[in-house]
Design a protein around this motif. Structure first.
Motif, PDB file in Angstrom:
ATOM      1  N   HIS A 272      37.907  40.810  37.300  1.00  0.00           N
ATOM      2  CA  HIS A 272      38.983  41.414  36.504  1.00  0.00           C
ATOM      3  C   HIS A 272      39.509  40.463  35.423  1.00  0.00           C
ATOM      4  N   LYS A 276      38.865  46.464  31.213  1.00  0.00           N
ATOM      5  CA  LYS A 276      40.105  47.181  31.509  1.00  0.00           C
ATOM      6  C   LYS A 276      39.819  48.428  32.333  1.00  0.00           C
ATOM      7  N   HIS A 278      40.682  52.649  32.946  1.00  0.00           N
ATOM      8  CA  HIS A 278      40.832  53.779  32.020  1.00  0.00           C
ATOM      9  C   HIS A 278      41.513  54.965  32.689  1.00  0.00           C
ATOM     10  N   SER A 311      39.159  55.927  36.052  1.00  0.00           N
ATOM     11  CA  SER A 311      39.805  55.858  37.367  1.00  0.00           C
ATOM     12  C   SER A 311      41.164  56.539  37.388  1.00  0.00           C
TER      13      SER A 311
HETATM   14  C1  HEM Z   1      37.345  47.947  36.626  1.00  0.00           C
HETATM   15  C2  HEM Z   1      39.104  48.416  41.075  1.00  0.00           C
HETATM   16  C3  HEM Z   1      36.564  44.575  42.529  1.00  0.00           C
HETATM   17  C4  HEM Z   1      34.815  44.102  38.055  1.00  0.00           C
HETATM   18  C5  HEM Z   1      37.997  48.432  37.719  1.00  0.00           C
HETATM   19  C6  HEM Z   1      38.751  49.635  37.740  1.00  0.00           C
HETATM   20  C7  HEM Z   1      39.255  49.758  38.978  1.00  0.00           C
HETATM   21  C8  HEM Z   1      38.807  48.645  39.749  1.00  0.00           C
HETATM   22  C9  HEM Z   1      40.150  50.878  39.484  1.00  0.00           C
HETATM   23  C10 HEM Z   1      38.942  50.573  36.577  1.00  0.00           C
HETATM   24  C11 HEM Z   1      37.766  51.473  36.276  1.00  0.00           C
HETATM   25  C12 HEM Z   1      38.061  52.244  35.038  1.00  0.00           C
HETATM   26  O1  HEM Z   1      39.006  53.032  35.062  1.00  0.00           O
HETATM   27  O2  HEM Z   1      37.371  52.063  34.033  1.00  0.00           O
HETATM   28  C13 HEM Z   1      38.598  47.393  41.835  1.00  0.00           C
HETATM   29  C14 HEM Z   1      38.899  47.178  43.217  1.00  0.00           C
HETATM   30  C15 HEM Z   1      38.195  46.107  43.637  1.00  0.00           C
HETATM   31  C16 HEM Z   1      37.440  45.630  42.503  1.00  0.00           C
HETATM   32  C17 HEM Z   1      39.841  48.045  44.031  1.00  0.00           C
HETATM   33  C18 HEM Z   1      38.164  45.459  44.988  1.00  0.00           C
HETATM   34  C19 HEM Z   1      39.222  45.321  45.736  1.00  0.00           C
HETATM   35  C20 HEM Z   1      35.799  44.170  41.465  1.00  0.00           C
HETATM   36  C21 HEM Z   1      34.794  43.151  41.522  1.00  0.00           C
HETATM   37  C22 HEM Z   1      34.294  43.027  40.250  1.00  0.00           C
HETATM   38  C23 HEM Z   1      35.007  43.952  39.414  1.00  0.00           C
HETATM   39  C24 HEM Z   1      34.358  42.406  42.784  1.00  0.00           C
HETATM   40  C25 HEM Z   1      33.214  42.128  39.735  1.00  0.00           C
HETATM   41  C26 HEM Z   1      32.812  41.033  40.301  1.00  0.00           C
HETATM   42  C27 HEM Z   1      35.442  45.045  37.280  1.00  0.00           C
HETATM   43  C28 HEM Z   1      35.325  45.111  35.841  1.00  0.00           C
HETATM   44  C29 HEM Z   1      36.063  46.215  35.419  1.00  0.00           C
HETATM   45  C30 HEM Z   1      36.607  46.806  36.619  1.00  0.00           C
HETATM   46  C31 HEM Z   1      34.556  44.150  34.955  1.00  0.00           C
HETATM   47  C32 HEM Z   1      36.302  46.685  33.988  1.00  0.00           C
HETATM   48  C33 HEM Z   1      35.447  47.848  33.613  1.00  0.00           C
HETATM   49  C34 HEM Z   1      35.559  48.189  32.150  1.00  0.00           C
HETATM   50  O3  HEM Z   1      35.998  47.342  31.370  1.00  0.00           O
HETATM   51  O4  HEM Z   1      35.183  49.309  31.789  1.00  0.00           O
HETATM   52  N1  HEM Z   1      38.024  47.837  38.953  1.00  0.00           N
HETATM   53  N2  HEM Z   1      37.722  46.449  41.435  1.00  0.00           N
HETATM   54  N3  HEM Z   1      35.903  44.643  40.184  1.00  0.00           N
HETATM   55  N4  HEM Z   1      36.243  46.071  37.715  1.00  0.00           N
HETATM   56 FE1  HEM Z   1      37.043  46.190  39.546  1.00  0.00          FE
END
Ligand code: HEM
Length: 705
Positions: A272, A276, A278, A311
């Motif tokens: 994170h 972002k 969405h 999301s």
């Molecule tokens: C985006 C939840 C773990 C990388 C998101 C989004 C949510 C979320 C809700 C938004 C999706 C959207 O609306 O576009 C979570 C939860 C996690 C978790 C609950 C675990 C507790 C991780 C992990 C990684 C990660 C382990 C990578 C190693 C990302 C990235 C985005 C993202 C890069 C941005 C996507 C974009 O820019 O379109 N995450 N995430 N997340 N997550 Fe996580």
């Protein structure tokens, strides 16, 4: 575009949507059509070994990475406008990292299923998971790269490479790359991940399908996620808005994919650092994945990035979402957080301080500081020590991407990092036994011991089977190479009763031929026994090396599924990569305990027991099963009994299936066997032969290039 317009006119029709989607996918000809649920009976041999013969992309994996940087990351596409992120403008990096994380994060240690090898995220059930929204678009962005490299690049490798390219382009750590993922032709292999009828049969979760976001009773390991359709946990919290329960839930489900606390915090906070969430409008307002334009209230293309819905959460974690840093952790610690209902109607958090930048957090993010003391300490360390976060994220990311591909000997390319801690437990990584011993006198010594004491047939056959049976084709763990059977934990398993004694029987031979590894000796003894019992002659492949501990078997103890033995046997057979007939055939392996029972029933005395015929390998085993008591009937039924019936009618068919299965299982974990010539070919016709060749992986042309 056409579909969206029609939807806008209120002509939404789910069936037609599905048809159209199929058609679109066919037209693209790369994402394959959706597959109906089907049985898991097919063996997955094609997944077995990769080896050097597998074609790599022209220019190697680094060329693909460069293509992603040049052609995809910042090239805006109208069908899915890129987020405009400070300070650089349009950027798909976050989306592509999320794609790879969701592709790989299905991996679970319980049965080795999930992971990005196979790229099952392209197909249902995974593609339908609520959490995988907008990842179709992410894959569409990669189609030009896939087309450029064709069959020499699998979708699995491409998805990982694209995310690596994104991380590297933003200054983040990528410590290495393991290539060679082989794509599935459909989503069958991930049906056990759920939701599906197969998952409900083998590992039921909740009375009905578990409501999305809720942790339901029964949704425990072997399942990888506590809530179906989600990548691990509900971002709004479990329960919603509460940190402690959420932290517990994160720990539980990340552990199911082999993550400890440090890796978990590093992966979430490091992930994170980028991109972002969405959720610019509430779900009722969206058409497909676009919200109405804020100013005009219209859905007309061209859509803008601000209209994209995924999301339903509208969160940007840092002020620098296109650079690698530890701002995520500092932001959580520096501000006081208040929960609000975001524009997407879901619970999220914003700083109370008016001077704070425009940043937000998810409940799951804040749980890393406010939900658990151990997580908090780690978060504090990362907030003050970027190097520490960089090192841990690099390791966690590599494990996340690679764990399901198994032993590093299967990896292609020349970008492997140093051996990682999780790899050490996988079995021998060192050179195979060199120079190769001469197996002919070893085999003669085994044969002599069998001739002197026919009950050794059952002992040796069972020992080899106990040694190799831990193998699973889902993540290539287990197997007899390394002879972990000699140590705890596997030597103590109830299923390995007798192994200590069987090993003792081989000790004199091991003493005589010290150059032969225990694992080679166990396999050769098993094979000699099977052949002495009437099994077909089989090829022998030597060159195994021994471990000095039993770590290779950790977590591979036979599991009971759905509280019944029949289901457990069926599931175990598919996990090994055996066909059902092969798996059922192996049940007839001569076993000292069964042999003893048969002896007793038949009134065989100690003097007549010396008769070899008691220890034959034949379809008689299944005849006896048909006549046996109720305990056995619990599992000897259904498909197993049907195949048993076929064996009873045709002993040759049984023997053929048996030798195929036995050879496969004994060589399944020799990952460099077929291509690097690790297998000994000896002159004695009884033990001569090639290692079974895996089906050519996709990507080989007629010249074997
Ligand atoms: C985006 C939840 C773990 C990388 C998101 C989004 C949510 C979320 C809700 C938004 C999706 C959207 O609306 O576009 C979570 C939860 C996690 C978790 C609950 C675990 C507790 C991780 C992990 C990684 C990660 C382990 C990578 C190693 C990302 C990235 C985005 C993202 C890069 C941005 C996507 C974009 O820019 O379109 N995450 N995430 N997340 N997550 Fe996580």
């Amino acid at each position: 575009e056409k579909k969206k317009k029609e939807n806008k006119d209120g002509k939404k029709n789910d069936d037609r949507d599905l048809q159209e989607l199929k058609q679109i996918k066919q037209e693209w000809d790369l994402l394959d059509i959706m597959s109906p649920e089907s049985t898991l009976d097919e063996p997955s041999y094609s997944n077995q070994n990769v080896g050097d013969g597998f074609a790599k992309p022209v220019g190697g994996y680094s060329a693909v990475r460069q293509d992603v940087i040049d052609m995809v990351l910042t090239s805006n596409q109208a069908f899915w406008p890129a987020d405009i992120l400070p300070p650089d403008g349009p950027n798909y990096s976050g989306l592509l990292i999320r794609l790879a994380w969701h592709c790989a994060g299905t991996y679970r240690t319980s049965d080795g299923r999930g992971g990005c090898d196979g790229a099952a995220i392209r197909f249902p059930p995974e593609s339908n998971w609520k959490d995988n929204k907008s990842l179709d678009e992410a894959m569409q962005l990669l189609i030009p790269i896939k087309e450029k490299h064709g069959d020499k690049l699998s979708w699995g490798d491409l998805i990982v490479i694209a995310a690596d390219a994104a991380i590297i382009s933003m200054g983040g750590p990528v410590i290495g790359f393991c290539g060679g993922r082989i794509d599935f032709q459909n989503g069958d292999q991930s049906l056990p991940l759920g939701p599906s009828s197969i998952q409900q049969q083998f590992m039921p979760c909740g009375p009905e399908q578990c409501p999305v976001g809720e942790v339901c009773p029964g949704c425990e390991s072997p399942l990888g996620t506590a809530a179906q359709g989600l990548m691990y946990v509900n971002a709004e919290g479990t329960p919603v808005g509460e940190f402690e329960g959420t932290a517990d839930n994160i720990r539980e489900v990340f552990a199911r994919m082999g993550f400890n606390d440090r890796m978990t915090v590093a992966a979430i906070g490091g992930g994170h650092a980028f991109g972002k969430c969405h959720g610019p409008c509430i779900e009722d307002e969206i058409i497909e994945t676009f919200c109405p334009d804020k100013d005009t209230n219209s859905y007309e293309p061209p859509y803008t990035w601000e209209q994209k819905y995924t999301s339903g959460l509208e969160v940007t974690w840092t002020t620098t979402p296109t650079s690698w840093d530890n701002e995520f952790f500092n932001n959580i610690l520096d501000f006081t957080w208040a929960n609000i209902t975001g524009p997407g109607g879901r619970l999220q958090w914003e700083p109370e301080e008016v001077t704070a930048p425009n940043i937000q957090m998810l409940t799951t993010d804040l749980a890393l500081v406010y939900g658990d003391a151990e997580y908090r300490m780690i978060s504090q360390e990362y907030a003050t020590n970027l190097n520490s976060l960089t090192a841990d994220f690099g390791t966690a990311w590599y494990q996340l991407m690679t764990r399901d591909t198994g032993n590093r000997q299967r990896c292609l390319g020349d970008e492997l990092p140093p051996i990682q801690p999780w790899e050490l437990a996988m079995g021998p990584l060192g050179p195979l036994t060199t120079p190769k011993p001469d197996y002919i006198p070893v085999r003669s010594a085994i044969q002599k011991s069998i001739d002197e004491k026919p009950s050794n047939i059952a002992a040796f056959a069972t020992l080899a089977s106990q040694c190799a049976t831990t193998f699973r084709s889902t993540d290539y763990l287990g197997g007899c190479n390394g002879a972990a059977i000699r140590y705890s934990p596997s030597i103590d398993w109830p299923t390995n009763t007798g192994a200590v004694d069987y090993l003792k029987l081989l000790e004199p031979i091991k003493d005589e031929f010290s150059e032969v590894s225990w694992s080679d000796l166990i396999v050769l003894a098993g094979q000699t026994a099977i052949e002495a019992a009437g099994g077909y002659p089989m090829p022998f492949c030597g060159g195994r090396s021994d471990s000095d501990k039993g770590d290779k078997s950790i977590g591979l103890e036979p599991r009971i599924y759905n509280n019944n033995k029949y289901d457990s046997i069926m599931y175990d057979i598919t996990n090994k990569g055996l066909s059902l007939a092969e798996g059922v055939a192996l049940m007839a392996t001569p076993d000292p305990i069964i042999a003893e029972l048969v002896n007793l029933e038949a009134g065989v005395t100690a003097s007549t027991r010396a008769n070899k015929s008691t220890y034959t390998l034949s379809n008689q085993f299944f005849v006896r099963m048909n006549e046996t008591d109720e305990d056995v009937m619990e599992w000897y039924k259904g498909d197993i009994a049907d195949i048993g019936e076929q064996f009873i009618n045709d002993n040759d068919y049984f023997l053929e299936q048996y030798s195929k299965a036995y050879t496969y299982l004994m060589t399944a974990d020799l990952f460099d066997g077929p291509t690097k010539n690790a297998c000994q070919k000896v002159d004695d016709p009884t033990i001569q032969g090639d290692t079974p060749k895996p089906t050519d992986p996709p990507g080989l042309d007629d010249d074997g290039d």
